[in-house]
Design a protein around this motif. Sequence first.
Motif, PDB file in Angstrom:
ATOM      1  N   UNK A 185     -11.480  99.121 -15.760  1.00 18.54           N
ATOM      2  CA  UNK A 185     -12.089  97.792 -15.736  1.00 18.54           C
ATOM      3  C   UNK A 185     -13.238  97.798 -14.737  1.00 18.54           C
ATOM      4  N   UNK A 186     -14.212  96.895 -14.875  1.00 14.30           N
ATOM      5  CA  UNK A 186     -15.467  97.033 -14.127  1.00 14.30           C
ATOM      6  C   UNK A 186     -15.383  96.807 -12.625  1.00 14.30           C
ATOM      7  N   UNK A 203     -10.017  91.308 -15.286  1.00 16.28           N
ATOM      8  CA  UNK A 203     -10.283  92.385 -14.339  1.00 16.28           C
ATOM      9  C   UNK A 203      -9.131  92.492 -13.348  1.00 16.28           C
ATOM     10  N   UNK A 204      -8.959  93.694 -12.788  1.00 17.23           N
ATOM     11  CA  UNK A 204      -7.896  93.904 -11.828  1.00 17.23           C
ATOM     12  C   UNK A 204      -8.013  93.052 -10.586  1.00 17.23           C
ATOM     13  N   UNK A 239      -7.302  99.535 -13.000  1.00 18.35           N
ATOM     14  CA  UNK A 239      -5.867  99.320 -13.057  1.00 18.35           C
ATOM     15  C   UNK A 239      -5.082 100.115 -12.050  1.00 18.35           C
ATOM     16  N   UNK A 240      -5.615 101.256 -11.616  1.00 15.93           N
ATOM     17  CA  UNK A 240      -4.921 102.064 -10.617  1.00 15.93           C
ATOM     18  C   UNK A 240      -4.859 101.327  -9.287  1.00 15.93           C
ATOM     19  N   UNK A 271      -3.820  91.990 -18.765  1.00 11.25           N
ATOM     20  CA  UNK A 271      -5.008  92.298 -17.963  1.00 11.25           C
ATOM     21  C   UNK A 271      -5.847  93.330 -18.710  1.00 11.25           C
ATOM     22  N   UNK A 272      -6.997  92.891 -19.238  1.00 14.63           N
ATOM     23  CA  UNK A 272      -7.901  93.787 -19.968  1.00 14.63           C
ATOM     24  C   UNK A 272      -9.265  93.124 -20.016  1.00 14.63           C
ATOM     25  N   UNK A 273     -10.331  93.940 -19.876  1.00 16.30           N
ATOM     26  CA  UNK A 273     -11.672  93.347 -19.871  1.00 16.30           C
ATOM     27  C   UNK A 273     -12.200  93.057 -21.267  1.00 16.30           C
ATOM     28  N   UNK A 274     -11.432  93.396 -22.315  1.00 18.95           N
ATOM     29  CA  UNK A 274     -11.845  93.107 -23.685  1.00 18.95           C
ATOM     30  C   UNK A 274     -11.065  91.910 -24.222  1.00 18.95           C
ATOM     31  N   UNK A 275     -11.750  90.783 -24.478  1.00 19.53           N
ATOM     32  CA  UNK A 275     -11.045  89.603 -24.991  1.00 19.53           C
ATOM     33  C   UNK A 275     -10.292  89.855 -26.292  1.00 19.53           C
TER      34      UNK A 275
END
Length: 220
Positions: free
Chosen positions: A58-59, A36-37, A63-64, A8-12
């Motif tokens: 993330x936008x 995104x979360x 993650x929290x 899970x990360x917004x950067x490919x």
Amino acid sequence: MPITVLLVDDEPLVRAGLRAVLEAQPDIRVVGEAADGAAVVPLVRQLRPDVVAMDVRMPLLDGIEATRVVLRTVAPPPKILVVTTFENDEYVYQALRAGADGFLLKRARPAEFVHAVRLVTEGDSLLFPAAVRALAAEYGGRSAGDALERVALTAREATVLRLMARGLSNAEIAEQLVIGSETVKSHVSAVLAKMQARDRTQAVIGAYESGFVTINANGS
């Protein structure tokens, strides 16, 4: 059975790099990705990964909060490994307090990332105890003190908790106390149950926040 991981990360590019690192291992398999979360809970329910490697910032849903939602709504929940840019970051500490099992820096070497995934899956040691100590000192406060006083740990359980806070694994605790590994597991389980902690990371954070375990001049 391989360890299954959701990225899970917004950067490919970050996801692609982590996937390449993990899929080079015979015992680890990436089962999905999210940008995104907000997409985490449906994917966790669908894919049932053992570990979620979760970015903090993330936008749409960070993650929290994604960690909180997963742990609140999915049973049994996966292990959650926070992958972040900044080590001494309040976001990281809040993610750990929300229930994440550990964290890793994005600049970590590939072998460190693989080790972190395996370690949080096994759950018998604390990932980067020195960093957790530093975060607790910076952001922890003492909000859990009364709660920890009420749990009434035995003398042996208290000793085990202190050794957990130093980052010792179950095997290392057994060696230091000259007791069997199964006995250590029983003590750890009792500590977690009494503290109502999901895992040893949560127990150690509670121990630092309460002042039960302190950070002295030599960092222990």
